[in-house]
Design a protein around this motif. Structure first.
Motif, mmCIF file in Angstrom:
data_model
loop_
_atom_site.group_PDB
_atom_site.id
_atom_site.type_symbol
_atom_site.label_atom_id
_atom_site.label_comp_id
_atom_site.label_asym_id
_atom_site.label_seq_id
_atom_site.Cartn_x
_atom_site.Cartn_y
_atom_site.Cartn_z
ATOM 1 N N SER A 1 4.628 -2.758 1.888
ATOM 2 C CA SER A 1 5.003 -2.831 0.474
ATOM 3 C C SER A 1 5.054 -1.426 -0.120
ATOM 4 C CB SER A 1 4.033 -3.718 -0.295
ATOM 5 O OG SER A 1 2.721 -3.233 -0.170
ATOM 6 N N GLU A 2 4.117 -0.586 0.275
ATOM 7 C CA GLU A 2 4.143 0.804 -0.201
ATOM 8 C C GLU A 2 5.408 1.498 0.249
ATOM 9 O OE1 GLU A 2 1.234 1.168 -2.696
ATOM 10 O OE2 GLU A 2 2.589 2.810 -2.181
ATOM 11 N N MET A 3 5.816 1.212 1.471
ATOM 12 C CA MET A 3 7.022 1.855 1.995
ATOM 13 C C MET A 3 8.258 1.393 1.248
ATOM 14 S SD MET A 3 6.062 4.094 4.097
ATOM 15 C CE MET A 3 4.558 4.295 3.143
ATOM 16 N N ILE A 4 8.306 0.117 0.916
ATOM 17 C CA ILE A 4 9.448 -0.387 0.142
ATOM 18 C C ILE A 4 9.482 0.354 -1.196
ATOM 19 C CG2 ILE A 4 10.450 -2.387 -1.026
ATOM 20 C CD1 ILE A 4 9.245 -4.167 1.076
ATOM 21 N N ASN A 5 8.294 0.474 -1.789
ATOM 22 C CA ASN A 5 8.209 1.146 -3.082
ATOM 23 C C ASN A 5 8.631 2.615 -2.980
ATOM 24 O OD1 ASN A 5 7.516 1.268 -5.843
ATOM 25 N ND2 ASN A 5 5.602 2.290 -5.316
ATOM 26 N N LEU A 6 8.120 3.267 -1.967
ATOM 27 C CA LEU A 6 8.392 4.691 -1.804
ATOM 28 C C LEU A 6 9.884 4.949 -1.592
ATOM 29 C CD1 LEU A 6 6.643 7.180 -1.791
ATOM 30 C CD2 LEU A 6 6.543 7.057 0.691
ATOM 31 N N TRP A 7 10.496 4.132 -0.750
ATOM 32 C CA TRP A 7 11.913 4.308 -0.480
ATOM 33 C C TRP A 7 12.732 4.083 -1.740
ATOM 34 C CZ3 TRP A 7 14.355 5.786 4.052
ATOM 35 C CH2 TRP A 7 15.753 5.658 4.064
ATOM 36 N N ALA B 1 5.351 0.810 -13.747
ATOM 37 C CA ALA B 1 5.775 0.478 -12.385
ATOM 38 C C ALA B 1 7.264 0.167 -12.356
ATOM 39 C CB ALA B 1 4.986 -0.714 -11.847
ATOM 40 N N LYS B 2 7.697 -0.594 -13.336
ATOM 41 C CA LYS B 2 9.107 -0.955 -13.356
ATOM 42 C C LYS B 2 9.980 0.262 -13.560
ATOM 43 C CE LYS B 2 11.248 -5.166 -14.071
ATOM 44 N NZ LYS B 2 11.272 -6.428 -14.710
ATOM 45 N N GLY B 3 9.478 1.168 -14.395
ATOM 46 C CA GLY B 3 10.296 2.331 -14.720
ATOM 47 C C GLY B 3 10.541 3.250 -13.555
ATOM 48 N N GLU B 4 9.698 3.109 -12.543
ATOM 49 C CA GLU B 4 9.818 4.046 -11.432
ATOM 50 C C GLU B 4 11.122 3.894 -10.683
ATOM 51 O OE1 GLU B 4 5.331 5.146 -10.007
ATOM 52 O OE2 GLU B 4 6.345 3.444 -9.077
ATOM 53 N N SER B 5 11.634 2.686 -10.600
ATOM 54 C CA SER B 5 12.886 2.514 -9.861
ATOM 55 C C SER B 5 13.566 1.252 -10.364
ATOM 56 C CB SER B 5 12.613 2.395 -8.370
ATOM 57 O OG SER B 5 11.502 1.574 -8.140
ATOM 58 N N ASP B 6 14.860 1.307 -10.518
ATOM 59 C CA ASP B 6 15.524 0.122 -11.059
ATOM 60 C C ASP B 6 15.790 -0.895 -9.960
ATOM 61 O OD1 ASP B 6 18.282 2.272 -11.274
ATOM 62 O OD2 ASP B 6 18.035 0.694 -9.759
ATOM 63 N N ASN B 7 16.187 -2.064 -10.378
ATOM 64 C CA ASN B 7 16.317 -3.178 -9.446
ATOM 65 C C ASN B 7 17.284 -2.906 -8.307
ATOM 66 O OD1 ASN B 7 14.498 -4.722 -10.829
ATOM 67 N ND2 ASN B 7 16.011 -5.624 -12.175
ATOM 68 N N HIS B 8 18.299 -2.137 -8.575
ATOM 69 C CA HIS B 8 19.286 -1.851 -7.555
ATOM 70 C C HIS B 8 18.642 -1.113 -6.375
ATOM 71 C CE1 HIS B 8 22.665 0.709 -5.912
ATOM 72 N NE2 HIS B 8 23.061 -0.518 -5.681
ATOM 73 N N ASN B 9 17.849 -0.097 -6.736
ATOM 74 C CA ASN B 9 17.162 0.657 -5.690
ATOM 75 C C ASN B 9 16.203 -0.220 -4.901
ATOM 76 O OD1 ASN B 9 18.382 3.022 -6.192
ATOM 77 N ND2 ASN B 9 16.734 3.904 -7.419
ATOM 78 N N VAL B 10 15.546 -1.122 -5.636
ATOM 79 C CA VAL B 10 14.563 -1.972 -4.981
ATOM 80 C C VAL B 10 15.225 -2.877 -3.955
ATOM 81 C CG1 VAL B 10 13.080 -3.954 -5.373
ATOM 82 C CG2 VAL B 10 12.858 -1.957 -6.819
ATOM 83 N N LEU B 11 16.344 -3.470 -4.344
ATOM 84 C CA LEU B 11 17.039 -4.351 -3.419
ATOM 85 C C LEU B 11 17.507 -3.584 -2.187
ATOM 86 C CD1 LEU B 11 18.871 -6.556 -5.983
ATOM 87 C CD2 LEU B 11 17.680 -7.421 -3.978
ATOM 88 N N ALA B 12 18.056 -2.401 -2.431
ATOM 89 C CA ALA B 12 18.528 -1.593 -1.308
ATOM 90 C C ALA B 12 17.361 -1.255 -0.381
ATOM 91 C CB ALA B 12 19.175 -0.314 -1.827
ATOM 92 N N SER B 13 16.226 -0.927 -0.999
ATOM 93 C CA SER B 13 15.052 -0.577 -0.206
ATOM 94 C C SER B 13 14.600 -1.753 0.648
ATOM 95 C CB SER B 13 13.910 -0.137 -1.141
ATOM 96 O OG SER B 13 12.768 0.136 -0.406
ATOM 97 N N GLY B 14 14.479 -2.909 0.019
ATOM 98 C CA GLY B 14 14.052 -4.094 0.749
ATOM 99 C C GLY B 14 14.983 -4.376 1.922
#
Lengths: 323, 153, 507
Positions: free
Chosen positions: C219-225, B69-82
């Motif tokens: 949450s899925e959308m956050i993940n997907l993006w 799960a972690k490997g799918e996207s790094d923290n930078h992307n996650v923050l931007a997404s949120g």
């Protein structure tokens, strides 16, 4: 001088009763519970006939105004009561109330965010007296049997705030009989079935509900707190039989009110509209068929009187539901 | 069973443990009936969190899914997404739900997705129409119109 | 037996095939389908919206319309569960466990086909079981007391945690978190406010729908993006064609034992008021895993089609079961039934033991309509499946804003409350964080639904049993359920110990 006259004339025109143009837009009837319950069903049933009345009254000026029931469940009815109290008293928002349920804070002297006596009470639409029920195949054949049980009675109920619970507490307190309450049942259907199943010994129901639920004859009604025991409840005693006729004042009222400060003429119009709907032959027939009693009065003043009398009766027992 | 601090999950387990302690504290102040679930749930939560924190569940769960799960996207992307997801809610609050939906979809597709202008604009417009038709006409449910019309909190 | 009067049953089916009845059925089914698919709306919302429309209709037509909506929602809820890991209705949560992995492998059409056909068939089997139960509905309702509800709630929570296999401790943590979240708000019995911190919005606690939408969809959308790309990480879009869907449709028939077991569990558990839906689907899933060959067990959670068939057949069968307490006692077996009840009363029908004698014709129309709508829903879903499934290949930059819009708007439209949208966002973050650290989220909806039931039933049981829990051992029904709980745990632990031993030695 002319200017002054003009001003006065303007003032008179501006303060002309709003009632002349009522209703100007859709009317909202607030229901303090979710869809499916007794209050919801009754309100939805009456709504079209209220529309009919307002249409007839407005005559050709009627703009196809709708009476829209709006569910607003939450906080055991408090949410709706607070909402209604904040609306404009122009007759376009009213609510159906559970008395004495909504009056519990008043009875206990607590603040709930709304003043039950302050609303503009328009009319009653329904309500009922209470009966005491047990399982037909159970060990109790009469009301006295219940009183004779050694120890406390086990009583399945919905929750401490409900009117039937207040009725239970008052009844048993009158006879100095202890009651252990099993709360948590979802509806009056649920807790009366619990008695059948043996979860508890006895409970109380609104008379109309008792008739409805007892079509298969599973229950035995041992008491009916009314001046005239309903013929459907064979063998039941009433308050006179047990030496406590004041129990006949125990009752649930379904009433309609608007926010405080409604114009008296407007209140009268609403009172008539509700009476019209309630007394309509269709509604009377539905009421008889489904066992949902309906009743209306002929003035807002009478409505307020009945309300205060009911609240006053329950207030005497405030210590009983102090917890 | 080996006891080794679970490094991977620390970031989540510490707040969760704190949460359990907090609810235990607050919950135990309630009356006996009301305290039942808050009390027992938080106690068990505390126990299970400590269990995982100390790596004791590793005998069974080797955490491979976590690594994936972690490997799918790094923290930078996650923050931007949120952040971007939050932007939608802010937009909806300010200008209303449907206008926000249209604008947001357009920005997402055109600026972030590199889609052609016509495609992005078209999709957003159609979305707006569908939402409008569905809610305002068919369902007759009024949607939030934004802070200028509805007023502040 | 009067209730099974063939003439009345025949009349009901004939009535159903009249033109206007068919139109109402189609309308109800369509509405139910759309609402079931859109995250945030759902069967109950659709039904509630239908109440005003139904008032002016004839009783039979109103019933047909409602049955149409009810028969469909669990089916369409599976679609989003599979495509977006977002259960359309809480009971569909079990379907995400194996449905979503299938979508990620590019086999969404296969999963949807299986789900749709399992739903349709399960619904019919549920109705058949219902008909068999009609003569004894009263006895069934009287047999199950709060004691059993308590144990069933425990069983539900246990099975759901166990269904995540190796991760059951983490699953348990999420479930416990859910229990605490569910306890926020005013306690109906004691009047005490729990965890409200003086905030008015929290007075009634968190609402299920906004929380679910946030926890799963957002949450899925956050993940997907964040990870870019599309839902289907592997596989090819061209592989999703009608043939793939058809293959899926045939699976429940090939694995008819799973189908039958799932439907039986669905009907049985669905007949118990309150507990019903969510527990049924998870129980069916767990039992399917438990009864699978040991070599197959590991594949659950990774795209085993049985993991879709079992819960989906239970899901639809439960609707048949839920009619039992609703019709026999007027005690709704599920939230949809509660709304449905009001429609019955509005039209002058009185649920209760006498409804069988007084309104038998209406009852059979209802049953016929429910069965038919399930089938129609399946057919529509299957036909549209390959197109819908292609959504898994849509790019995140397009899919995310669209789903987000529907999700947030759906959340708002529940009560016209902007705070619900904030709640959705907040739980979106929470759900995402759990996801990121590999904590299974599946126990959460179950905990929220079953937590309050467990709490209430616990106290009721204590009171009924005069202050002790000994009553649990006095009732044969309770003992059976307790054995089930112990059995499930034992079976799983056995599986654990053998597989983890195997792991250690090979390491």
């Amino acid at each position: 001088m002319r200017f002054l006259t003009a001003l006065v004339a303007l003032g008179l025109i501006a303060s002309a009763p709003v009632q002349a143009a009522f209703p100007e837009k859709d009317i909202e009837i607030v229901i303090p519970y979710g869809p499916g319950g007794g209050f919801d069903t009754l309100t939805r049933k009456l709504a079209p006939y209220l529309e009919e009345y307002f249409a007839k009254k407005a005559g050709k000026n009627f703009n196809n105004i709708k009476v829209v029931p709006k569910n607003m469940p939450g906080a055991s009815g408090k949410k709706a009561a607070v909402y209604t109290s904040k609306q404009k008293p122009d007759g376009h928002t009213v609510q159906i109330f559970n008395i004495p349920g909504h009056g519990l804070p008043y009875i206990q002297g607590k603040d709930a965010g709304y003043d039950i006596t302050g609303y503009s009470w328009l009319n009653r639409v329904g309500g009922d007296g209470y009966v005491v029920i047990v399982a037909k195949d159970g060990p109790y054949k009469t009301f006295q049997d219940l009183l004779d049980k050694s120890g406390d009675l086990k009583i399945p109920e919905q929750g401490p705030g409900s009117t039937s619970n207040m009725a239970n507490k008052i009844t048993w307190a009158t006879f100095n009989k202890g009651g252990e309450y099993i709360y948590g049942y979802k509806s009056s259907r649920d807790y009366s079935t619990a008695v059948l199943r043996g979860d508890g010994d006895v409970t109380m129901l609104a008379a109309g509900s008792a008739k409805r639920y007892n079509k298969a004859g599973d229950f035995r009604i041992v008491a009916h707190w009314a001046d005239q025991v309903d013929p459907a409840f064979e063998g039941a005693v009433n308050g006179n039989d047990v030496g406590h006729p004041e129990l006949h004042d125990l009752g649930l009222l379904r009433m309609i009110a608007g926010p405080a400060g409604m114009d008296p003429e407007l209140m009268k119009t609403w009172n008539e509209a509700l009476a019209y709907a309630v007394n309509h032959p269709d509604i009377q027939a539905w009421s008889a068929k489904t066992g949902n009693p309906v009743l209306a009065y002929d003035s807002p003043e009478k409505t307020k009187d009945v309300l205060m009398k009911n609240l006053g009766y329950f207030k005497q027992f405030s210590k009983v539901f102090a917890n | 069973m080996k006891i080794r601090l679970d490094q991977d999950n620390l970031l989540l387990l510490l707040p969760l443990t704190a949460f359990a302690v907090g609810t235990l504290y607050i919950g135990s102040n309630y009356g006996p009936v009301s305290a039942f679930i808050p009390f027992w749930a938080s106690i068990f939560m505390l126990i299970t969190c400590l269990f995982v924190l100390l790596g004791m569940d590793k005998a069974v769960d080797d955490g491979e899914d976590h690594v994936a799960a972690k490997g799918e996207s790094d923290n930078h992307n996650v923050l931007a997404s949120g952040l971007w997801i939050t932007v939608y809610v802010v937009m909806a609050y300010v200008v209303g739900m449907i206008p926000a939906a249209v604008a947001y979809t357009f920005f997402s597709m055109y600026f972030f997705g590199g889609k052609k202008l016509l495609m992005a604009a078209g999709t957003s417009a159609v979305l707006g129409l569908i939402l409008f038709g569905l809610f305002e006409f068919i369902l007759e449910k009024e949607l939030y119109k934004g802070v200028f019309i509805e007023g502040y909190f | 037996m009067e209730a099974l009067d063939l003439a009345v049953i025949g009349d009901a089916w004939l009535r159903l095939f009249e033109l206007d009845s068919l139109l109402y059925l189609m309308l109800g089914t369509l509405i139910g389908l759309i609402f079931g698919v859109l995250p945030g709306l759902g069967g109950t919302t659709a039904l509630a919206l239908m109440i005003p429309f139904s008032m002016n209709m004839d009783a039979g037509d109103a019933i047909i319309l409602m049955a149409g909506v009810m028969g469909v929602a669990p089916t369409s809820g599976a679609v989003t569960a599979i495509l977006l890991n977002t259960p359309g209705t809480a009971p569909n949560a079990a379907t995400t466990l194996d449905g979503y992995p299938l979508a990620q492998q590019g086999r969404a059409g296969f999963a949807i086909g299986a789900a749709a056909s399992a739903s349709g068939l399960g619904g019919i089997i549920g109705i058949i079981f219902l008909i068999a139960m009609v003569p004894i509905t009263r006895e069934i309702v009287l047999m199950f007391a709060p004691t059993e509800f308590l144990l069933l709630a425990v069983l539900g929570l246990v099975t759901v945690s166990l269904s995540t296999g190796k991760k059951f401790v983490k699953s348990l943590i999420v479930g416990l978190f859910g229990l605490i979240i569910a306890s926020v708000g005013y306690h109906e019995v004691t009047g005490e406010e729990r965890f409200t911190f003086g905030i008015d919005y929290l007075w009634d606690g968190f609402k299920l729908v906004p929380v679910m939408i946030g926890f799963f969809a957002v949450s899925e959308m956050i993940n997907l993006w964040a990870k870019r790309g599309s839902v289907a990480a592997s596989g090819e879009m061209e592989a999703i064609n009608f043939r793939q869907v058809l293959q899926g449709c045939l699976e429940p028939i090939k694995r008819w034992k799973v189908l039958l077991r799932g439907s039986a569990i669905g009907t049985g558990v669905g007949a118990l008021p309150g507990v019903g839906g969510t527990v049924a689907a998870f129980m069916a899933y767990t039992i399917a895993v438990t009864t699978a060959k040991p070599s197959e067990r590991d594949s659950f959670g990774k795209g085993n089609i049985v993991g879709v068939i079992a819960p989906e057949s239970a899901n639809n069968a439960k609707e048949g079961g839920a009619l039992v307490p609703t019709l026999a006692f007027g005690i709704p077996g599920s939230a949809e039934m509660a709304v449905f009840l009001s429609v019955l009363v509005l039209h002058g029908m009185v649920p209760g033991p006498t409804i069988m004698t007084e309104s038998l014709d209406i009852i059979w129309i209802l049953i016929a309509a429910a069965a038919a709508s399930g089938v129609i829903a399946s057919i529509i879903t299957i036909s549209a499946a390959s197109s819908i499934a292609k959504l898994t290949f849509v790019d995140s930059r397009t899919l995310v804003p669209i789903v987000l819009a529907f999700a947030m708007i759906g959340s708002y439209s529940l009560d016209n409350e902007i705070y619900d949208v904030f709640t959705t966002l907040a739980f979106g973050f929470v759900g995402f964080i759990f996801m990121r650290f590999g904590f299974p989220r599946i126990a959460f909806p179950l905990a929220i639904v079953l937590g309050p039931l467990m709490e209430t039933s616990y106290f009721q049981t204590l009171r009924i049993g005069d202050g002790t829990l000994s009553i649990l051992f006095d009732r044969p029904q309770s003992i059976v359920i307790m054995l089930l709980i112990v059995g499930c745990v034992a079976y799983y632990l056995k599986g654990f110990l053998t597989s983890s031993e195997g792991k250690e030695t090979s390491a």
